[in-house]
Structure formats: structure tokens, C-alpha cells
Design a protein around this motif. Structure first.
Motif, short mmCIF file in Angstrom:
data_model
loop_
_atom_site.label_atom_id
_atom_site.label_comp_id
_atom_site.label_asym_id
_atom_site.label_seq_id
_atom_site.Cartn_x
_atom_site.Cartn_y
_atom_site.Cartn_z
N VAL A 73 -8.83 -8.53 -10.52
CA VAL A 73 -8.21 -8.83 -11.81
C VAL A 73 -9.27 -9.06 -12.88
CG1 VAL A 73 -6.82 -10.51 -13.08
CG2 VAL A 73 -6.07 -9.72 -10.83
N LEU A 74 -10.27 -9.87 -12.56
CA LEU A 74 -11.32 -10.16 -13.54
C LEU A 74 -12.12 -8.90 -13.90
CD1 LEU A 74 -12.71 -13.60 -12.28
CD2 LEU A 74 -11.20 -13.16 -14.22
N SER A 75 -12.30 -8.01 -12.91
CA SER A 75 -13.06 -6.79 -13.18
C SER A 75 -12.34 -5.91 -14.18
CB SER A 75 -13.31 -6.02 -11.87
OG SER A 75 -12.11 -5.45 -11.37
N VAL A 76 -11.01 -5.93 -14.15
CA VAL A 76 -10.23 -5.15 -15.10
C VAL A 76 -10.22 -5.83 -16.47
CG1 VAL A 76 -7.90 -4.34 -15.68
CG2 VAL A 76 -8.80 -4.04 -13.36
N PHE A 136 0.82 -1.21 0.00
CA PHE A 136 0.00 0.00 0.00
C PHE A 136 0.86 1.26 0.00
CE2 PHE A 136 -4.64 -0.71 1.55
CZ PHE A 136 -5.05 -0.73 0.23
N ALA A 137 1.96 1.24 0.76
CA ALA A 137 2.85 2.39 0.79
C ALA A 137 3.43 2.66 -0.59
CB ALA A 137 3.96 2.18 1.81
N ILE A 138 3.83 1.61 -1.29
CA ILE A 138 4.37 1.78 -2.65
C ILE A 138 3.31 2.35 -3.57
CG2 ILE A 138 5.16 0.53 -4.70
CD1 ILE A 138 6.73 -1.32 -2.86
N SER A 139 2.06 1.88 -3.45
CA SER A 139 1.00 2.38 -4.32
C SER A 139 0.77 3.87 -4.09
CB SER A 139 -0.30 1.60 -4.08
OG SER A 139 -0.97 2.00 -2.89
N GLY A 140 0.82 4.30 -2.82
CA GLY A 140 0.64 5.71 -2.53
C GLY A 140 1.81 6.56 -2.98
N ILE A 141 3.02 6.10 -2.72
CA ILE A 141 4.23 6.84 -3.10
C ILE A 141 4.33 6.95 -4.61
CG2 ILE A 141 6.76 6.77 -3.06
CD1 ILE A 141 6.47 5.46 -0.26
N ARG A 142 3.95 5.90 -5.31
CA ARG A 142 3.99 5.93 -6.78
C ARG A 142 3.09 7.04 -7.32
NH1 ARG A 142 0.86 4.69 -10.90
NH2 ARG A 142 1.81 3.95 -12.85
N LEU A 163 5.14 2.67 -15.23
CA LEU A 163 4.29 1.58 -15.73
C LEU A 163 2.95 1.59 -15.00
CD1 LEU A 163 6.96 -1.26 -16.00
CD2 LEU A 163 6.17 0.30 -17.80
N ASP A 164 1.87 1.72 -15.73
CA ASP A 164 0.55 1.86 -15.11
C ASP A 164 0.13 0.63 -14.31
OD1 ASP A 164 0.23 4.41 -16.11
OD2 ASP A 164 -0.82 3.75 -17.91
N HIS A 165 0.51 -0.56 -14.79
CA HIS A 165 0.03 -1.77 -14.13
C HIS A 165 0.66 -1.98 -12.76
CE1 HIS A 165 3.74 -3.34 -16.05
NE2 HIS A 165 3.77 -4.14 -15.01
N THR A 166 1.78 -1.28 -12.46
CA THR A 166 2.41 -1.47 -11.15
C THR A 166 1.51 -0.94 -10.04
OG1 THR A 166 3.63 0.62 -11.37
CG2 THR A 166 4.75 -1.39 -12.06
N PHE A 167 0.79 0.16 -10.29
CA PHE A 167 -0.13 0.67 -9.26
C PHE A 167 -1.21 -0.35 -8.97
CE2 PHE A 167 -4.31 2.56 -8.48
CZ PHE A 167 -4.08 3.08 -7.22
N PHE A 168 -1.79 -0.92 -10.03
CA PHE A 168 -2.85 -1.91 -9.84
C PHE A 168 -2.35 -3.10 -9.03
CE2 PHE A 168 -4.98 -5.79 -11.20
CZ PHE A 168 -6.29 -5.48 -10.92
N ILE A 169 -1.16 -3.58 -9.34
CA ILE A 169 -0.61 -4.75 -8.65
C ILE A 169 -0.44 -4.48 -7.17
CG2 ILE A 169 1.45 -6.21 -8.41
CD1 ILE A 169 1.85 -5.89 -11.46
N PHE A 170 0.25 -3.40 -6.82
CA PHE A 170 0.51 -3.12 -5.41
C PHE A 170 -0.76 -2.73 -4.66
CE2 PHE A 170 4.87 -2.56 -7.08
CZ PHE A 170 5.52 -3.42 -6.22
N ASP A 171 -1.63 -1.97 -5.31
CA ASP A 171 -2.88 -1.58 -4.66
C ASP A 171 -3.76 -2.79 -4.38
OD1 ASP A 171 -4.68 0.75 -3.86
OD2 ASP A 171 -5.98 -0.31 -5.27
#
Length: 210
Positions: A188-191, A17-23, A87-95
Motif C-alpha cells: 500500500v505504501l509503495s503505491v 488470487f483467483a478473483i485477481s486472475g479472473i478479473r 475498477l482498477d483498485h479492485t485488482f490491487f486489493i485482491f492481488d
């Protein structure tokens, strides 16, 4: 500090979560201190609200390692900015990882306090989702939980999985793993399939004079 399965889950969830916010803070060109604050609020915000509802001391006030993990997250984003920020998908992964693990933590803590399962599901959803709400407010974005994307619904699905496994007599670890897995799968399926809930959008009708 005793190392338990739930503690490991909490450390991983805090880091994610911290990585998602910092990103996201980096995308808004925050300085290092501002990015750290956004990451910390993302990691502890939902749990703080949960603990206030449970009438207990907010968890991060009992141990300094949440600050350390957030600092580690900041260091990782600084070192690997090219991969974690652009990379946009990194936010989705960490979040998504943070969301799944924090729902598990919130539910387990609520159950440990003696609350019924339905309360635990709500507290789990708050723990998982509301750090992201505070994050989005700080970076001046519409909170993700209020958009069409499946978010809180995934938390509820994970919570119901937790309850079902518990009802069937599964172990606590199995309950926790199933909860996290269902949240990740639903997100994941929702995306992939563009799932969303209906919106109360403008249908071009004027109701003001009716």
C-alpha cells in the motif's frame, strides 16, 4: 477436513488470487472457461512450484476444493463484474491480499517440512509471487514481479517480519499475522508514495562497441 487458522487463510488467499486472475482475464475478454483457467493458475501456480521444490505432491492434487473456490471466484466476477472488473483498485486489493496470505502459507509449509527460515522466506516469496507470474504470461502481460512496482520486495519484508517475531518468541499466529500485515502495508505504501527499485533501463549509451 479439519478447519484450522491456516486453512482459513488458504481459502481466503485462494479466493483473492483467483478473483485477481479472473478479473484480468475478463479485461482481455476471455470466455468463462479461459477466465477460470487463469484464475486457477493464479491461485495454485506459486504453491505448485513450491511443492515441487519441496519434493511433495502439489497441494491442489490432494483436495478438490481449490477448484470449487476458483469456481466461486468466477461466479463472483460474473455477478459483480461492474465493480470487480471496471475498477482498477479492485485488482490491487485482491492481488495484495492473495500475495500476503500465500507468503504466510508457503513459509509455514516449508518450516513444517523442516527447512530453515531463509529457505522458508524464499519458498514463501515463490508461493506468493509466482502464481501472478504465470497469470501474466497467460494473458500476455509483462509479469508484475519484474516491473518497477514493489512486489517481491514486499514478500521478503513480510518474511523477515515472520523471522523476527519467531526469534522474539511470538506465537505462530502472531508470526503469520505480522507477516501478512507487513506485506500489505509495504504494498500500500509503495503505491501511495510511488516506491520502486532502481531499474536497469536504457541510459542512451551504446555498449555494444565497447
Amino acid at each position: 477436513m479439519e478447519i484450522t487458522f491456516l486453512l482459513i487463510v488458504e481459502i481466503i488467499g485462494t479466493l483473492a488470487f483467483a478473483i485477481s486472475g479472473i478479473r484480468l482475464a475478463a479485461l482481455k475478454k476471455f470466455d468463462w472457461f479461459g477466465a477460470f483457467i487463469v484464475g486457477l493458475v493464479t491461485a495454485i501456480g506459486g504453491g505448485t512450484i513450491r511443492d515441487l521444490f519441496l519434493s511433495t505432491t502439489p497441494f491442489w492434487m490432494l483436495s478438490y476444493w481449490y477448484l470449487i473456490v476458483t469456481a466461486m471466484a468466477l461466479g463472483l466476477v460474473i455477478l459483480f463484474k461492474r465493480y470487480l472488473v471496471r475498477l482498477d483498485h479492485t485488482f490491487f486489493i485482491f492481488d495484495t491480499i492473495g500475495l500476503a496470505l500465500f507468503v504466510v502459507i508457503g513459509m509455514q509449509k516449508s518450516l513444517d517440512f523442516g527447512f530453515p527460515m531463509w529457505v522458508a522466506i524464499i519458498m514463501g516469496t515463490i508461493t506468493g509471487a509466482f502464481g501472478g507470474v504465470l497469470r501474466d504470461i497467460l494473458i500476455n502481460e509483462e509479469p508484475l514481479i519484474f516491473r518497477k512496482e514493489v512486489y517481491a520486495t514486499a514478500c521478503l519484508a513480510g518474511g523477515l517480519s515472520y523471522w523476527l517475531i519467531s526469534h522474539l518468541g511470538g506465537s505462530i499466529v502472531v508470526q503469520q499475522i505480522s507477516c501478512a500485515a507487513i506485506i500489505i502495508i509495504v504494498r500500500v505504501l509503495s503505491v501511495i508514495y510511488n516506491w520502486s527499485l532502481p531499474t536497469l533501463g536504457n541510459d542512451n549509451k551504446d555498449y555494444t562497441n565497447q
